[in-house]
Design an enzyme around this catalytic site. Structure first.
Site, PDB file in Angstrom:
ATOM      1  N   PRO A  26       3.290  10.786  17.461  1.00 39.89           N
ATOM      2  CG  PRO A  26       1.978  12.376  16.402  1.00 39.89           C
ATOM      3  CD  PRO A  26       2.750  12.133  17.628  1.00 39.89           C
ATOM      4  CB  THR A  27       4.891   6.903  13.160  1.00 42.67           C
ATOM      5  OG1 THR A  27       4.757   6.035  14.272  1.00 42.67           O
ATOM      6  CG2 THR A  27       6.012   6.421  12.282  1.00 42.67           C
ATOM      7  N   GLY A  28       6.304   9.850  12.243  1.00 44.87           N
ATOM      8  CA  GLY A  28       6.342  10.818  11.155  1.00 44.87           C
ATOM      9  C   GLY A  28       5.989  12.204  11.626  1.00 44.87           C
ATOM     10  CB  CYS A  29       5.475  13.647  14.973  1.00 48.88           C
ATOM     11  SG  CYS A  29       4.950  15.191  15.703  1.00 48.88           S
ATOM     12  CB  VAL A  30       8.826  16.004  10.614  1.00 48.91           C
ATOM     13  CG1 VAL A  30       9.576  14.691  10.608  1.00 48.91           C
ATOM     14  CG2 VAL A  30       7.733  15.971   9.575  1.00 48.91           C
TER      15      VAL A  30
END
Lengths: 101, 146, 110
Positions: free
Chosen positions: C106-110
């Site tokens: 996922p984009t923004g998977c932090v």
């Protein structure tokens, strides 16, 4: 000697478009590709310059690049759409290609 | 300038106002896609985010983009997810649209859902003059330019 | 790396995500789940199918916060919380469920 001029920069961001028009001679061909396809649209700040060029030069625009940008409508009358095969044909019909980057 | 909120430890934490300014057309360069990714990643930090589109940046929002024949990923549908990421303030400069022969009708209709009003859809895009946008810029804590 | 399903080999990246999301099938999802030590139940499928339709529409895999909220709206508040999603996907709903759905990380998977 016939020249095909290609431009790939937005006319609103770089002066490649204006410089090309300054150098392109009557009878030559200009092909708008990548971000230069924005120049093909009617009603912009540069559409008068494009219309002036059409008077004595052939102006083409690469259709896949127009489609990608969602702007395949309301084009300036007289600007001719070409596909990749048309692009290749233009390069073979002219003696040389000048790319305005 | 910005609101105060309590963090998990109960300390007062200021949310910052972030403004992302987009000035480049999509596909010709990688700026537009990079910016979009940074906005989405940044949205995880629950700050007060706004996004502005000026100059060639307005081209990022045109509807009907179809990249099949240029062999690049069409990332324009992702702008419609910004509402889910609570990015609800999207400013488009009026002068930039006019210069390019565009109106707001040439752009995607971007909305966000207001949970407090039973998921009512609200418009995200506001067309503003350069002068109005300048005022909004002056009110930000952090500006990021692409 | 590669994933073997029914005698066919599918390319994955170094973290086990499917390289070409258009190759995704349900048996591949089951195999990906197995590699994560998960058995697919109807509840798992619900989330995986939701992720695939989200990706189809927006061309991104949603961040976990976005996923939680959207699941809550679509499938009900009792499912729209991280406790429920972490019970299904203990190593992170966004990360694990996206992998099983054949999506990129996922984009923004932090």
């Amino acid at each position: 000697m016939s020249i095909l001029h290609t431009i790939n920069k937005s006319p609103f961001e770089k002066d490649s478009f204006q410089t090309c028009l300054r150098y392109a001679k009557a009878g030559s061909s200009i092909l708008l590709i990548e971000d230069a396809v924005y120049a093909a649209r009617e009603g912009t700040d540069v559409s008068d310059a494009v219309k002036a060029a059409i008077q004595d030069k052939s102006v083409f625009v690469l259709l896949p690049d127009l489609d990608a940008r969602g702007l395949n409508s309301n084009l300036i009358n007289g600007v001719q759409s070409v596909d990749y095969a048309g692009f290749v044909k233009l390069t073979t019909e002219n003696d040389t290609v000048q790319s305005w980057l | 300038m910005s609101d105060e909120m309590l963090n998990e430890e109960g300390n007062v934490q200021r949310t910052k106002k972030f403004m992302y300014v987009n000035r480049k057309a999509p596909y010709g360069t990688v700026y537009a896609l990079e910016s979009l990714e940074v906005v989405l990643i940044g949205a995880a930090f629950e700050q007060d985010v706004s996004v502005a589109f000026i100059d060639d940046g307005v081209y990022q929002l045109t509807k009907g983009q179809n990249t099949t024949d240029i062999g690049m990923k069409n990332f324009s549908p992702t702008y419609a997810a910004l509402g889910d990421y609570e990015v609800t303030k999207i400013y488009v400069e009026k002068e930039s649209l006019e210069k390019r022969g565009l109106t707001v009708d040439d752009l995607q209709h971007l909305v966000w859902e207001d949970e407090d009003e039973d998921y009512a859809e609200k418009d995200s895009i506001k067309v503003v003059s350069a002068e109005e946008l300048g005022q909004i810029f002056a009110d930000q804590d952090i500006m990021l330019n692409f | 790396m590669a994933l073997e399903v029914d005698g066919k080999s599918y390319e994955t990246d170094e973290e086990g995500y499917l390289a070409d999301l258009s190759q995704w099938t349900q048996p591949i999802a089951v195999a990906l789940a197995k590699s994560e030590n998960l058995d697919m139940t109807d509840s798992h499928w619900e989330v995986v199918n939701f992720l695939r339709s989200y990706y189809e529409e927006y061309q991104i895999a949603p961040a976990v916060r976005v996923l939680t909220k959207a699941i809550g709206k679509k499938l009900g508040k009792d499912k729209g919380n991280s406790k429920y999603l972490y019970e299904l996907f203990p190593y992170g709903p966004a990360k694990q469920a996206c992998k099983i759905a054949g999506l990129p990380k996922p984009t923004g998977c932090v």
